[in-house]
Design an enzyme around this catalytic site. Structure first.
Site, PDB file in Angstrom:
ATOM      1  N   LEU A 514       0.824  -1.208   0.000  1.00  0.00           N
ATOM      2  CA  LEU A 514       0.000   0.000   0.000  1.00  0.00           C
ATOM      3  C   LEU A 514       0.852   1.248   0.000  1.00  0.00           C
ATOM      4  O   LEU A 514       0.467   2.296  -0.478  1.00  0.00           O
ATOM      5  CB  LEU A 514      -0.885   0.012   1.256  1.00  0.00           C
ATOM      6  CG  LEU A 514      -1.984  -1.037   1.315  1.00  0.00           C
ATOM      7  CD1 LEU A 514      -2.601  -1.046   2.689  1.00  0.00           C
ATOM      8  CD2 LEU A 514      -3.027  -0.754   0.252  1.00  0.00           C
ATOM      9  N   GLY A 517       5.479   3.366   4.997  1.00  0.00           N
ATOM     10  CA  GLY A 517       5.266   4.211   6.154  1.00  0.00           C
ATOM     11  C   GLY A 517       6.571   4.542   6.799  1.00  0.00           C
ATOM     12  O   GLY A 517       7.635   4.192   6.299  1.00  0.00           O
ATOM     13  N   GLY A 518       6.454   5.180   7.907  1.00  0.00           N
ATOM     14  CA  GLY A 518       7.639   5.656   8.579  1.00  0.00           C
ATOM     15  C   GLY A 518       8.570   4.544   9.006  1.00  0.00           C
ATOM     16  O   GLY A 518       9.770   4.716   9.025  1.00  0.00           O
ATOM     17  N   PHE A 519       8.013   3.412   9.344  1.00  0.00           N
ATOM     18  CA  PHE A 519       8.873   2.413   9.957  1.00  0.00           C
ATOM     19  C   PHE A 519       8.947   1.150   9.129  1.00  0.00           C
ATOM     20  O   PHE A 519       9.390   0.120   9.600  1.00  0.00           O
ATOM     21  CB  PHE A 519       8.370   2.109  11.360  1.00  0.00           C
ATOM     22  CG  PHE A 519       8.167   3.373  12.131  1.00  0.00           C
ATOM     23  CD1 PHE A 519       6.906   3.876  12.322  1.00  0.00           C
ATOM     24  CD2 PHE A 519       9.249   4.078  12.610  1.00  0.00           C
ATOM     25  CE1 PHE A 519       6.725   5.053  13.002  1.00  0.00           C
ATOM     26  CE2 PHE A 519       9.066   5.255  13.286  1.00  0.00           C
ATOM     27  CZ  PHE A 519       7.805   5.747  13.492  1.00  0.00           C
ATOM     28  N   GLY A 520       8.505   1.268   7.929  1.00  0.00           N
ATOM     29  CA  GLY A 520       8.570   0.111   7.068  1.00  0.00           C
ATOM     30  C   GLY A 520       7.379   0.106   6.133  1.00  0.00           C
ATOM     31  O   GLY A 520       6.494   0.958   6.225  1.00  0.00           O
ATOM     32  N   PRO A 521       7.361  -0.863   5.213  1.00  0.00           N
ATOM     33  CA  PRO A 521       6.281  -0.907   4.232  1.00  0.00           C
ATOM     34  C   PRO A 521       4.961  -1.356   4.856  1.00  0.00           C
ATOM     35  O   PRO A 521       4.932  -2.004   5.897  1.00  0.00           O
ATOM     36  CB  PRO A 521       6.779  -1.936   3.228  1.00  0.00           C
ATOM     37  CG  PRO A 521       7.743  -2.779   3.990  1.00  0.00           C
ATOM     38  CD  PRO A 521       8.360  -1.904   5.031  1.00  0.00           C
ATOM     39  N   VAL A 522       3.872  -0.992   4.180  1.00  0.00           N
ATOM     40  CA  VAL A 522       2.548  -1.398   4.625  1.00  0.00           C
ATOM     41  C   VAL A 522       1.901  -2.202   3.503  1.00  0.00           C
ATOM     42  O   VAL A 522       1.943  -1.796   2.340  1.00  0.00           O
ATOM     43  CB  VAL A 522       1.679  -0.171   4.951  1.00  0.00           C
ATOM     44  CG1 VAL A 522       0.312  -0.609   5.440  1.00  0.00           C
ATOM     45  CG2 VAL A 522       2.359   0.695   5.990  1.00  0.00           C
ATOM     46  N   LYS A 536       1.537  -3.601   8.785  1.00  0.00           N
ATOM     47  CA  LYS A 536       2.691  -2.704   8.830  1.00  0.00           C
ATOM     48  C   LYS A 536       3.879  -3.550   9.246  1.00  0.00           C
ATOM     49  O   LYS A 536       3.933  -4.076  10.344  1.00  0.00           O
ATOM     50  CB  LYS A 536       2.430  -1.612   9.856  1.00  0.00           C
ATOM     51  CG  LYS A 536       3.410  -0.475   9.789  1.00  0.00           C
ATOM     52  CD  LYS A 536       3.187   0.483  10.922  1.00  0.00           C
ATOM     53  CE  LYS A 536       2.495   1.748  10.475  1.00  0.00           C
ATOM     54  NZ  LYS A 536       2.410   2.736  11.536  1.00  0.00           N
ATOM     55  N   ASP A 633       0.959  14.538  15.893  1.00  0.00           N
ATOM     56  CA  ASP A 633       1.137  14.656  14.451  1.00  0.00           C
ATOM     57  C   ASP A 633      -0.186  14.505  13.731  1.00  0.00           C
ATOM     58  O   ASP A 633      -0.312  13.730  12.783  1.00  0.00           O
ATOM     59  CB  ASP A 633       2.147  13.631  13.943  1.00  0.00           C
ATOM     60  CG  ASP A 633       2.648  13.987  12.554  1.00  0.00           C
ATOM     61  OD1 ASP A 633       2.503  15.167  12.162  1.00  0.00           O
ATOM     62  OD2 ASP A 633       3.156  13.105  11.853  1.00  0.00           O
TER      63      ASP A 633
END
Ligand SMILES: *[C@@H]1O[C@H](CO)[C@@H](O)[C@H](O)[C@H]1NC(C)=O
Ligand SMILES: *[C@@H]1O[C@H](CO)[C@@H](O)[C@H](O)[C@H]1NC(C)=O
Ligand SMILES: *[C@@H]1O[C@H](CO)[C@@H](O)[C@H](O)[C@H]1NC(C)=O
Ligand SMILES: *[C@@H]1O[C@H](CO)[C@@H](O)[C@H](O)[C@H]1NC(C)=O
Ligand SMILES: *[C@@H]1O[C@H](CO)[C@@H](O)[C@H](O)[C@H]1NC(C)=O
Ligand SMILES: *[C@@H]1O[C@H](CO)[C@@H](O)[C@H](O)[C@H]1NC(C)=O
Ligand SMILES: *[C@@H]1O[C@H](CO)[C@@H](O)[C@H](O)[C@H]1NC(C)=O
Ligand SMILES: *[C@@H]1O[C@H](CO)[C@@H](O)[C@H](O)[C@H]1NC(C)=O
Ligand SMILES: *[C@@H]1O[C@H](CO)[C@@H](O)[C@H](O)[C@H]1NC(C)=O
Length: 825
Positions: A514, A517-522, A536, A633
């Site tokens: 999709l 993201g900040g900490f890895g793929p989704v 996630k 945020d």
């Protein structure tokens, strides 16, 4: 081992002297060659000696009881005696003088005491190895007229202040012996340089060889092997009067000393009783990369690379032909010059030795955010860093001009932020995905205090930062109590099987991805029962301990509200950590309100529904959930929409999962996004529920107007969206703000009310802003609204400042599912 300093005395003085020797040369007294004084516990001795293989005689201090007398200090190192006629005497002026010659009428050496004492003066050898000259009846260190510790030779003993007295200008360099047999001044000197942020420089005949780097609160930036240890404790003192490094023995039976040897190597030795020898404990210089400025300006040395020298990102060798031939001395130059124009920003390097600070400026109290802000404003400022990296980091160093003598450590380095041109940052951020860079773009504000959410929550709970009592409705209280009662019931952690997830996501196939993201793929996935999920997959670099991760998931899973994205569970398989969320088919709010065609789907009732939903979700986070969370945020891309266009706040609580990783490198979290951040948060790093309220206000104005606060421009003025909305309200023209496609479908008074509430939320002062409970009430009732004061970040100047420094933030925009962050992709 310590052969260089091992001295064989020509005087093996009689035992009787040694046993009964006093520690003091009395007023008008003296000692002759062959006589000594010994410190009270017998640790150090003062007398005449000749080094091995030499018959020149010196007055020195040596260990009395160990090591056959390793010499630690010499009075007349540059004026040796040729015979045994020497006499060390307290002369008539209260100085210590060394006389020689037949009639003792030749002054060979004299102590440099500038103060002559009113009363009579004595010389005493202390158990620290310090030979002091003091008034006869005054043993206070403050009244020493002179002390050998102020004029060290090649040895730095425990208790010595190694550094500079800024008041008197007295510096205390270490200087090497010429040869192991000749204690006269050698080629090498290691001395503190108080210019800029103080550091030690080791020079050979005045040419710099090695730089300690500035003190960073834990150690010298360039001496990663200086660590807390069982042998000695160390300390760096940096006041307006003096700057010095010092250490004490932890156990006085294990002596240690630091020596600048005749080859210019700084070494620390410890005495090993059972071998009766000095053991080399550490050396300051470790390898080739410690050669000063080996890689030239803007070059960085990494001993694990071959060749060791490289250019900083955004720089290239000044003379590629020389560089290829391993002559790196000319260093690197910028690929794209700085122009001091908008969009310039900083690239973070972690694990570094800070560059030469002689041309630097510092402030011990500034935080990193301020540090960056001030640096950005000064076109001459080329880099910045925390001054003290202990704890959460504090203080600020700015560099001007070239960055010299950087190196990259595998561990125990620190972060530095290097200024780059806007175009360079863009180029780097678009190419970063391929390489696993250890660098991170820092856009505007790095949240250094990114504590884990749970920690924050604890603090908040303690400080009762969460307000919102005015409208505390009884039922809510009761709910809360009930929630808190449940708190102790151990929540079942929904654990997904790894194969279930791989099957659901078709083995993490690209077509199921999709976004990033900040900490890895989704990834999107479909469970066997047909339920659609979002997975996630935390990147390995942001992984944490299993227990921490579980705790985390537990924390998040306890947040249950229909306006929050629901965590279904998690999956743990060896190194893998995954979070499983409900899938949101409609992606994020920003993909609607800012999209020219999709925005038409959102009529006013839907928008109002979204606004109210967000408000309630936020109220839950702030007040009703048992954890009480500040989102920090909130923005359009963090509001996800379900099938029925119900808004769900996402990325709440995520911070914790990935906290404490900032120094790791390739994920960088910027909690907060310019355009949504309240002034007190953006500028001072202060956050509270009221900073979320501010972001909420911005969000509402964006939902109503269909315009991004950050990209807003108006032909008539330089105001941002907030300023523009505020001015329209004052002029009673708020309806001009309403998105054209909404106007038809809308109930104008209701829209105007939401604009009004939004403007109350974005007021400059946090105290003026309502809390979320009030906001919910204001939105859903007819209570009269106060007039809003000027919004934060109202003026054009602020805006351009912000814009110029926040260009990089856009990288994260529009990733759909989860975008708290700017990350190194
Ligand atoms: C030390 O010498 C000074 C000057 O020569 C003299 O005035 C003083 O009395 C002497 N003190 C002692 C204790 O001998
Ligand atoms: C000298 O060292 C020996 C052992 O090395 C120890 O037994 C003795 O007590 C020490 N003497 C003094 C005066 O420190
Ligand atoms: C110390 O001196 C003694 C006597 O000169 C000698 O026997 C011994 O080997 C020396 N020890 C060391 C460590 O040099
Ligand atoms: C020792 O001898 C050297 C040369 O022989 C001479 O230069 C020096 O002055 C002498 N030192 C003293 C203290 O007499
Ligand atoms: C020192 O004294 C000796 C004799 O006592 C004399 O020969 C010599 O000239 C004197 N030197 C100085 C520098 O006064
Ligand atoms: C003694 O002090 C003077 C000036 O006060 C200085 O020039 C000289 O270098 C000092 N000598 C030593 C040995 O420190
Ligand atoms: C060393 O000991 C002295 C005296 O006890 C103390 O003042 C100083 O703070 C100590 N320094 C360190 C680095 O422990
Ligand atoms: C350092 O920064 C703080 C906070 O910004 C400021 O209050 C202080 O005046 C600064 N000190 C100096 C010496 O510039
Ligand atoms: C930047 O450096 C230039 C040249 O060294 C100097 O003239 C100017 O004043 C500096 N500007 C600031 C803001 O320090």
């Amino acid at each position: 081992m310590a052969s260089t300093n091992l001295v064989f005395f020509s005087i093996f003085c009689s035992l009787s002297v040694a046993l009964s020797a006093p520690d003091t040369i009395q007023e008008n007294g003296s000692i002759r060659d062959g006589e000594t004084i010994v410190s009270s516990e017998g640790k150090f001795e003062v007398g005449f000696f000749a080094p091995a293989n030499s018959n020149r005689r010196y007055v020195g201090i040596w260990y009395k009881n160990i090591s056959n007398g390793t010499v630690v200090w010499i009075a007349n190192r540059d004026a040796p005696l040729n015979d045994t006629s020497g006499v060390l005497q307290i002369d008539g002026q209260g100085k210590l003088s060394l006389f020689s010659g037949e009639g003792q009428n030749q002054t060979v050496w004299t102590s440099n005491s500038s103060i002559t004492a009113a009363s009579s003066v004595v010389a005493q050898i202390l158990d620290s190895g310090n030979l002091v000259l003091r008034p006869k009846d005054d043993t206070d260190p403050g009244s020493y007229l002179w002390q050998s510790f102020d004029y060290p030779g090649d040895t730095f003993l425990p208790g010595m202040k190694y550094g500079i007295n800024l008041v008197t200008g007295l510096n205390r360099p270490l200087t090497s012996w010429r040869t192991p047999d000749d204690p006269s001044m050698g080629h090498y000197k290691n001395e503190m340089d108080p210019n800029g942020v103080p550091q030690f420089f080791l020079t050979r005949d005045s040419v710099i060889q090695f730089r300690s780097g500035p003190w960073n609160g834990l150690r010298f930036s360039g001496m990663p092997n200086l660590k807390p240890n069982p042998i000695y404790t160390f300390q760096f003192v940096f006041s307006s009067e003096e700057v010095y490094y010092t250490y004490n023995l932890t156990d006085s039976s294990v002596p240690t000393r630091m020596v600048l040897n005749t080859n210019g190597v700084l070494q620390r030795f410890t005495w090993i009783e059972h071998t009766q020898g000095w053991n080399l404990y550490l050396t300051a210089q470790m390898d080739n990369c410690d050669r000063y400025a080996l890689c030239g300006p803007h070059g960085s040395c990494d001993i694990n690379n071959s060749p060791a020298c490289g250019c900083l990102k955004g720089f290239e060798p000044k003379y590629p032909q020389y560089w290829q031939m391993s002559d790196w001395s000319d260093g690197c130059v910028r690929k794209r010059p700085l122009s001091c124009q908008e969009g310039e920003g900083f690239l973070m390097y972690s694990g570094m030795k800070l560059p030469d600070t002689r041309q630097s400026w510092y402030n011990k109290t500034m935080n990193l955010e301020e540090c960056q802000r001030v640096c950005l404003k000064n076109c001459n400022c080329t880099a910045f860093a925390n001054m003290d990296i202990s704890g959460e980091g504090s203080g600020c160093i700015h560099w001007f001009g070239d960055l010299i003598d950087l190196r990259d450590y595998t561990e125990n380095g620190q972060d530095i932020y290097v200024r780059l041109a806007a175009a360079e940052l863009d180029a780097l951020s678009s190419s970063r995905g391929r390489k696993k860079a250890r660098t991170i773009i820092i856009p505007v504000v790095t949240i250094t205090f990114m504590l884990g959410l749970c920690v924050i929550m604890l603090i908040l709970k303690k400080r009762k930062l969460i307000a919102g009592e005015e409208i505390n409705i009884r039922t809510r209280r009761q709910e809360q109590i009930r929630a808190e009662e449940n708190e102790n019931n151990d929540l079942e952690l929904p654990l997904f099987d790894f194969t279930t997830i791989t099957t659901a996501t078709k083995n993490f196939s690209l077509e199921n991805k999709l976004g990033q993201g900040g900490f890895g793929p989704v990834y999107k996935g479909t469970l066997e029962d047909g339920q659609v999920i979002a997975v996630k997959r935390l990147s390995k670099s942001s992984r944490q301990g299993l227990d921490e991760f579980k705790n985390e998931v537990l924390c998040i899973s306890k947040l249950q509200h229909r306006n929050l994205v629901k965590l279904l569970g998690c999956c743990i398989q060896e190194e893998e950590r995954m979070l499983i969320y409900e899938y949101m088919p409609n992606k994020s709010l920003d993909s609607f309100i800012f999209d020219p065609t999709r925005k038409l789907i959102l009529d006013w009732p839907r928008r109002a529904h979204i606004i109210n939903g967000i408000a309630r979700g936020l109220l839950y986070l702030h007040q009703d959930s048992r954890l009480r969370i500040i989102h920090r945020d909130l923005k359009a891309s963090n509001i996800l929409l379900d099938k029925k266009m119900n808004p769900k706040i996402s990325d709440f609580g995520m911070a914790r999962s990935f906290g404490g990783e900032e120094s790791e490198g390739n994920t960088n979290r910027v909690v907060g996004t310019y355009g949504y951040m309240s002034p007190e948060y953006a500028i001072d790093g202060l956050f509270s529920v009221k900073s979320d309220v501010f972001s909420f206000g911005v969000l509402v104005l964006e939902i109503v107007s269909g315009k991004r606060n950050r990209k807003f421009s108006h032909p008539d003025h330089k105001l941002n969206l907030l300023g523009h909305a505020w001015r329209l309200l004052k002029d009673n023209k708020s309806d001009e703000l309403i998105e054209a496609s909404v106007r038809d479908s809308c109930n104008i008074p209701e829209v105007l009310r939401s604009i009004h509430v939004a403007l109350l939320c974005v007021q400059q002062s946090p105290d003026d802003r309502p809390n979320m409970a009030t906001v919910v009430l204001m939105l859903s009732s007819e209570i009269p609204l106060p007039l809003p004061k000027e919004p934060g970040f109202f003026s054009g100047r602020d805006l351009s400042d912000m814009e110029s420094s926040s260009m990089k933030l856009d990288i994260s925009a529009g990733n759909g599912i989860t975008d708290t962050l700017i990350e190194g992709r």
